[in-house]
Design a protein around this motif. Sequence first.
Motif, mmCIF file in Angstrom:
data_model
loop_
_atom_site.group_PDB
_atom_site.id
_atom_site.type_symbol
_atom_site.label_atom_id
_atom_site.label_comp_id
_atom_site.label_asym_id
_atom_site.label_seq_id
_atom_site.Cartn_x
_atom_site.Cartn_y
_atom_site.Cartn_z
ATOM 1 N N ILE A 28 1.041 -1.228 0.169
ATOM 2 C CA ILE A 28 -0.226 0.139 -0.122
ATOM 3 C C ILE A 28 1.227 1.078 0.126
ATOM 4 N N ALA A 29 1.952 1.527 1.027
ATOM 5 C CA ALA A 29 2.621 2.555 1.367
ATOM 6 C C ALA A 29 3.438 2.502 -0.434
ATOM 7 N N GLY A 30 4.156 1.829 -0.881
ATOM 8 C CA GLY A 30 4.942 1.373 -2.136
ATOM 9 C C GLY A 30 3.696 1.932 -3.432
ATOM 10 N N GLU A 31 2.478 1.510 -3.889
ATOM 11 C CA GLU A 31 1.509 2.032 -5.009
ATOM 12 C C GLU A 31 1.337 3.103 -4.606
ATOM 13 N N GLN A 32 1.027 4.366 -2.745
ATOM 14 C CA GLN A 32 0.548 5.832 -2.879
ATOM 15 C C GLN A 32 1.924 6.380 -2.772
ATOM 16 N N SER A 33 3.008 5.965 -3.454
ATOM 17 C CA SER A 33 4.362 6.988 -2.754
ATOM 18 C C SER A 33 4.823 6.246 -4.246
ATOM 19 N N SER A 34 6.020 6.320 -4.296
ATOM 20 C CA SER A 34 7.214 5.927 -5.446
ATOM 21 C C SER A 34 7.283 4.833 -5.691
#
Length: 417
Positions: A28-34
């Motif tokens: 989730i963190a990756g999908e919504q940032s870098s």
Amino acid sequence: MVAVASERIHASYWLETGDDPAHAAEVIAGEQSSGTFLKLANETPELKERSGARVERLEVIDTSTAPSLPGGMAGSTYTRCQLELSWPLENLGPSLTNLMATVAGNLFELRQVSGLRITDLKLPPAFAAAYPGPAFGITGTRRLSGVAQGPLIGTIIKPSVGLSPEQTAEQVRLLIDGGIDFIKDDELQADGPHCPFDERVRAVMRVVNDGAEALGRKPMVAFNITGDLDQMRHRHDLVLELGGTCVMASLNAIGLVGLIELRRHSSLPIHGHRAGWGWLSRCPALGWDYGPWQQIQRLAGADHLHVNGLANKFSEPDDSVIAAARAVLKPMFDGAPMAAMPVFSSGQTGKQAPGTFAALGTADLIHAAGGGIFGHPGGVAAGVTAFRQAWDAAMAGTPLQDHAVKHAELRQALEFW
């Protein structure tokens, strides 16, 4: 305002996943940032440290043997967690529209997600510098309506649709004769050929301006100006020209850009109706809690925000209603509280006044009753009086039945409420 590295946006979620929770959180963190679905050479450790979303907290709550939502990753166990993510402000700047894409974007659709709901939002002060928030709020609403203390006793024109401009104005006249503080269009009443907006406003404001002389104050009427940007500007300007003191917009219909632009243009309080809130919130495993959602609407410029009502006609429980109202009243930033006025409505009568006041601990609110006023056996004016008498009793700590002994309108009302 230039963002500094220490400024971060924080969002909290209820997460359910069929994957390992730590892996799901990182996805989730990756999908919504870098990040993306595979490792790229350009996502260097330095870039990820600078621009990647962080998993700030991940706490397992419990597990389930079945997913809450379809289409996710199959598993024998689905873990439910509290998840907090943060993003550097420099990824997007203090932009509400891009904030929505960041904290409420593609993460809902990921295969690792079988349930996701936004539960909290913490924004850096740069947002307060970029968005002025409510122009009027509680203080300005009280000043314009002439109601210095207690709730604004309000109503919705009923029937919601079907009345002509002249019939609408006659209903307003009856309400003003009863001493009403606040009147609003129903969100379904717009600019139809049977009741054109311009004609309705002209007819109603003739009555309002005449009634203001007798009352010594001008009741506030929230005219529904929901439309495209040019329509809303025109309708706002007409209300202002004719001496009106409020406009209303359906927030989920006009969207963030609509509200932001209306706030920039408006010289009047903006009454924010949350029509459509159920599709954002009713599934407990998907969507939004009201607390984070209303922060965005307040920043964008809503002066009044609907929060439903106690013992309402909808599905929302009382504790959720009060939590919503408290969220609207809660300061957002040091030095820029951006207080808005909560609006209680939906199947309301004076019977809800004691519980509302006791639970909220303040009368800084609008309490709107449609049928609870128009259905009074003594007529509309008696309905307004009875509603006000109920609030007088609530604020004095007097049981309604005791107060009704010496107040005939309330006594009659209790029989049909």
